[in-house]
Design an enzyme around this catalytic site. Structure first.
Site, PDB file in Angstrom:
ATOM      1  N   GLY A 119       0.789  -1.213   0.000  1.00 29.58           N
ATOM      2  CA  GLY A 119       0.000   0.000   0.000  1.00 29.58           C
ATOM      3  C   GLY A 119       0.819   1.260   0.000  1.00 29.58           C
ATOM      4  O   GLY A 119       0.309   2.333   0.292  1.00 29.58           O
ATOM      5  N   CYS A 120       2.107   1.190  -0.279  1.00 27.04           N
ATOM      6  CA  CYS A 120       2.937   2.383  -0.228  1.00 27.04           C
ATOM      7  C   CYS A 120       2.782   3.167  -1.506  1.00 27.04           C
ATOM      8  O   CYS A 120       3.187   2.721  -2.568  1.00 27.04           O
ATOM      9  CB  CYS A 120       4.405   2.017  -0.028  1.00 27.04           C
ATOM     10  SG  CYS A 120       5.502   3.439  -0.054  1.00 27.04           S
TER      11      CYS A 120
END
Length: 276
Positions: A119-120
């Site tokens: 999710g970065c």
């Protein structure tokens, strides 16, 4: 969109694994099992150009790719998307997106060549202007009763089937003006879940007004950025926002709510959209 081949039957979203539990400080007998969420490297290619690799729950990858392209400003709308195809390679999945040639300049401007963390959204971005890029303000919209916002968060919880099985995923849902969640997506990454939701809205032709996005996570600036990019007027999060998220919400005319739980919420920006 002319071509869409997105079968994900070969990619389960969770699996069972052997565990040893500790209960009340006491080791339990071996041989028990638990369900854990899958996390798969997913490479995004646009017109054959490798752009980003993210760790994603391998479901609704067509929605993920479309939402990513929209919220990153690579395409301006579904009319710019010619097709999406999925392919298993080595230990991951490649999502090939064919876009209009007129979008390739924007693609080069936003190109990322990186292996992202879960999710970065910032991995591989080299300069601050690339991070806090200009996003057009969301259109004004009528106020919704606060009860409907609270109802939407409660409705989202009932749609988190993967979280119920694993305890490891975030959810993003789209609720109509009445507060009923009509569309939801889950992922190990909160940004990924929101991209999947936005892609699904675009693919199904659901207009962002009136309604709201609700998320089972904190509200980072990138969550607000994606919400504004999609033209969604309200973002309600179960946890806290960041200071940068609040500033961006105020700039982009997004109504941002945090700590939306049970009968409580805190409104951080544009409260005129929330009525008694």
């Amino acid at each position: 969109m002319d071509r869409l081949h997105t079968s994900s039957a070969d990619w389960p979203d969770h699996l069972a694994t052997q565990v040893v539990r500790v209960r009340g400080g006491v080791l339990q007998a071996a041989g028990q099992s638990d369900h854990v969420a899958e996390e798969t490297p997913v490479a995004l290619e646009f017109n054959g150009i490798s752009h980003a690799t993210m760790l994603v729950t391998p479901t609704h990858l067509d929605d993920f790719a479309l939402g990513f392209a929209l919220t990153e400003g690579i395409v301006g709308g579904m009319a710019d998307v010619r097709g999406v195809e999925l392919e298993t390679r080595c230990d991951g999945i490649v999502v090939q997106v064919e876009i209009a040639t007129s979008c390739e300049v924007r693609l080069k401007e936003r190109r990322r060549a990186m292996a992202g963390r879960t999710g970065c959204g910032l991995c591989g971005v080299e300069t601050l202007p690339e991070v806090v890029r200009d996003v057009a303000p969301v259109a004004d919209s009528d106020a919704l009763p606060v009860h409907n916002v609270l109802r939407a968060m409660q409705s989202l919880r009932s749609r988190q089937t993967l979280h119920d099985a694993t305890g490891a995923t975030h959810a993003a849902g789209w609720a109509d003006a009445s507060g009923e969640v009509v569309l939801a997506r889950e992922d190990v990454g909160r940004h990924n879940a929101l991209d999947k939701l936005i892609g699904a809205l675009a693919r199904q032709g659901i207009a962002p007004l009136p309604g709201m996005a609700v998320v089972s996570s904190r509200a980072s600036f990138e969550m607000v950025q994606k919400t504004a990019s999609a033209g969604i007027p309200i973002l309600a999060a179960v946890s806290a926002p960041t200071a940068l998220a609040i500033r961006l919400a105020r700039q982009t005319n997004v109504t941002l709510l945090g700590f939306v739980r049970n009968t409580d919420a805190t409104i951080y920006s544009h409260p005129q959209r929330i009525a008694a």
